[in-house]
Design a protein around this motif. Structure first.
Motif, mmCIF file in Angstrom:
data_model
loop_
_atom_site.group_PDB
_atom_site.id
_atom_site.type_symbol
_atom_site.label_atom_id
_atom_site.label_comp_id
_atom_site.label_asym_id
_atom_site.label_seq_id
_atom_site.Cartn_x
_atom_site.Cartn_y
_atom_site.Cartn_z
ATOM 1 N N ALA A 160 0.892 -0.953 0.196
ATOM 2 C CA ALA A 160 -0.035 -0.059 0.094
ATOM 3 C C ALA A 160 0.775 1.256 -0.079
ATOM 4 O O ALA A 160 1.772 1.136 0.765
ATOM 5 N N PHE A 161 0.556 2.331 -0.637
ATOM 6 C CA PHE A 161 1.307 3.406 -0.851
ATOM 7 C C PHE A 161 0.355 4.617 -0.815
ATOM 8 O O PHE A 161 -0.668 4.686 -1.357
ATOM 9 N N PRO A 162 0.508 5.756 0.232
ATOM 10 C CA PRO A 162 -0.357 6.874 0.040
ATOM 11 C C PRO A 162 0.022 7.790 -0.937
ATOM 12 O O PRO A 162 1.171 7.959 -1.378
ATOM 13 N N GLU A 163 -0.775 8.364 -1.647
ATOM 14 C CA GLU A 163 -0.692 9.250 -2.565
ATOM 15 C C GLU A 163 0.159 9.162 -3.745
ATOM 16 O O GLU A 163 1.358 10.025 -4.083
ATOM 17 N N LEU A 164 -0.050 8.040 -4.458
ATOM 18 C CA LEU A 164 0.890 7.533 -5.435
ATOM 19 C C LEU A 164 0.294 7.609 -6.731
ATOM 20 O O LEU A 164 -0.902 7.184 -6.999
ATOM 21 N N ARG A 165 0.931 8.438 -7.854
ATOM 22 C CA ARG A 165 0.209 8.681 -8.989
ATOM 23 C C ARG A 165 0.013 7.237 -9.959
ATOM 24 O O ARG A 165 1.018 6.568 -9.865
ATOM 25 N N CYS A 166 -0.875 7.345 -10.712
ATOM 26 C CA CYS A 166 -1.154 6.102 -11.406
ATOM 27 C C CYS A 166 -1.700 6.826 -12.761
ATOM 28 O O CYS A 166 -2.717 7.525 -12.885
ATOM 29 N N ILE A 167 -1.051 6.314 -13.925
ATOM 30 C CA ILE A 167 -1.205 6.745 -15.147
ATOM 31 C C ILE A 167 -2.208 5.645 -15.848
ATOM 32 O O ILE A 167 -1.751 4.727 -16.136
ATOM 33 N N LEU A 168 -3.586 5.816 -16.250
ATOM 34 C CA LEU A 168 -4.460 5.320 -16.813
ATOM 35 C C LEU A 168 -4.232 5.698 -18.324
ATOM 36 O O LEU A 168 -3.302 6.462 -18.817
ATOM 37 N N SER A 169 -5.188 5.014 -19.067
ATOM 38 C CA SER A 169 -4.992 5.167 -20.732
ATOM 39 C C SER A 169 -5.332 6.838 -21.029
ATOM 40 O O SER A 169 -4.758 7.186 -21.970
ATOM 41 N N GLN A 170 -6.207 7.376 -20.240
ATOM 42 C CA GLN A 170 -6.710 8.679 -20.496
ATOM 43 C C GLN A 170 -6.797 9.759 -19.372
ATOM 44 O O GLN A 170 -7.019 10.808 -19.469
ATOM 45 N N ILE A 183 -4.996 5.914 -1.294
ATOM 46 C CA ILE A 183 -4.027 4.932 -0.861
ATOM 47 C C ILE A 183 -4.517 3.746 -2.385
ATOM 48 O O ILE A 183 -5.302 3.761 -2.936
ATOM 49 N N THR A 184 -3.115 3.619 -2.826
ATOM 50 C CA THR A 184 -2.998 2.889 -3.897
ATOM 51 C C THR A 184 -2.232 1.514 -3.355
ATOM 52 O O THR A 184 -1.249 1.455 -2.820
ATOM 53 N N ILE A 185 -3.061 0.155 -3.765
ATOM 54 C CA ILE A 185 -2.631 -1.003 -3.290
ATOM 55 C C ILE A 185 -2.205 -1.700 -5.008
ATOM 56 O O ILE A 185 -2.969 -1.871 -5.523
ATOM 57 N N ILE A 186 -0.818 -1.919 -4.888
ATOM 58 C CA ILE A 186 -0.399 -2.760 -6.129
ATOM 59 C C ILE A 186 0.519 -4.164 -5.734
ATOM 60 O O ILE A 186 0.836 -4.217 -4.559
ATOM 61 N N HIS A 187 0.368 -4.885 -6.828
ATOM 62 C CA HIS A 187 1.096 -6.133 -6.423
ATOM 63 C C HIS A 187 2.378 -5.751 -6.499
ATOM 64 O O HIS A 187 3.190 -4.999 -7.399
#
Length: 179
Positions: A63-73, A80-84
């Motif tokens: 889990a990461f607080p305030e982490l940018r994620c780039i989607l297609s658009q 909170i971002t949770i990633i593998h």
């Protein structure tokens, strides 16, 4: 949230802006450039305890607080971002693609509609789970692809990703604010 663009902005145009990493961060959602509100104490406290609880579950997710994620658009910065583990970037880069699990904490001056739109944009691009936490109502809205919205209250078991051994209820989550 503060919006600055009157005309829709593309992801490429947004990523060229010099101020998107200012605090609080800027996001691009459905062509609109929006600045996240400054978090309140309760918002920050929930963020801290949720990140800790998820990371302490010792799973293949982090889990990461305030982490940018780039989607297609879109370019979103979930609370909170949770990633593998396999998706953690090697350098100081944003996450490419939607988070595996997104958690948003509703602030007093935020639009519920915009937060739901952000969660839905992530679900459409592969997010497996979304939570929208409403501190005022003491409810956690649980979003799962192709399932009806669940309003979790009191002692209902909260849905988490299958590989995370974490058992939480809304009462436990909101209990962190009553220390």
């Amino acid at each position: 949230m503060v919006s600055t663009a009157l005309q829709p902005v593309t992801l490429s145009e947004f990523m060229q802006l010099h101020n998107i990493e200012e605090s609080p961060a800027w996001e691009l959602l459905n062509g609109q450039v929006l600045q996240k509100p400054m978090p309140t104490f309760y918002h920050s406290l929930l963020q801290k305890y949720l990140v800790r609880a998820i990371d302490n579950a010792n799973s293949v997710y982090e889990a990461f607080p305030e982490l940018r994620c780039i989607l297609s658009q879109n370019s979103v910065v979930p609370d909170i971002t949770i990633i593998h583990h396999s998706r953690i970037p090697l350098g100081n880069q944003p996450i490419q693609g939607a988070p595996d699990w997104i958690i948003e904490i509703l602030s007093i001056d935020q639009s519920v509609t915009k937060l739901i739109s952000k969660i839905q944009a992530c679900l459409a691009e592969g997010t497996q789970l979304g939570w929208l936490i409403d501190i005022q109502e003491e409810v956690i809205m649980v979003f799962v692809p192709n399932q009806p919205l669940l309003l979790a209250r009191a002692d209902m078991a909260l849905t988490v990703l299958d590989e995370i051994a974490l058992q939480l209820t809304p009462n436990q989550v909101f209990g962190w604010l009553k220390r």
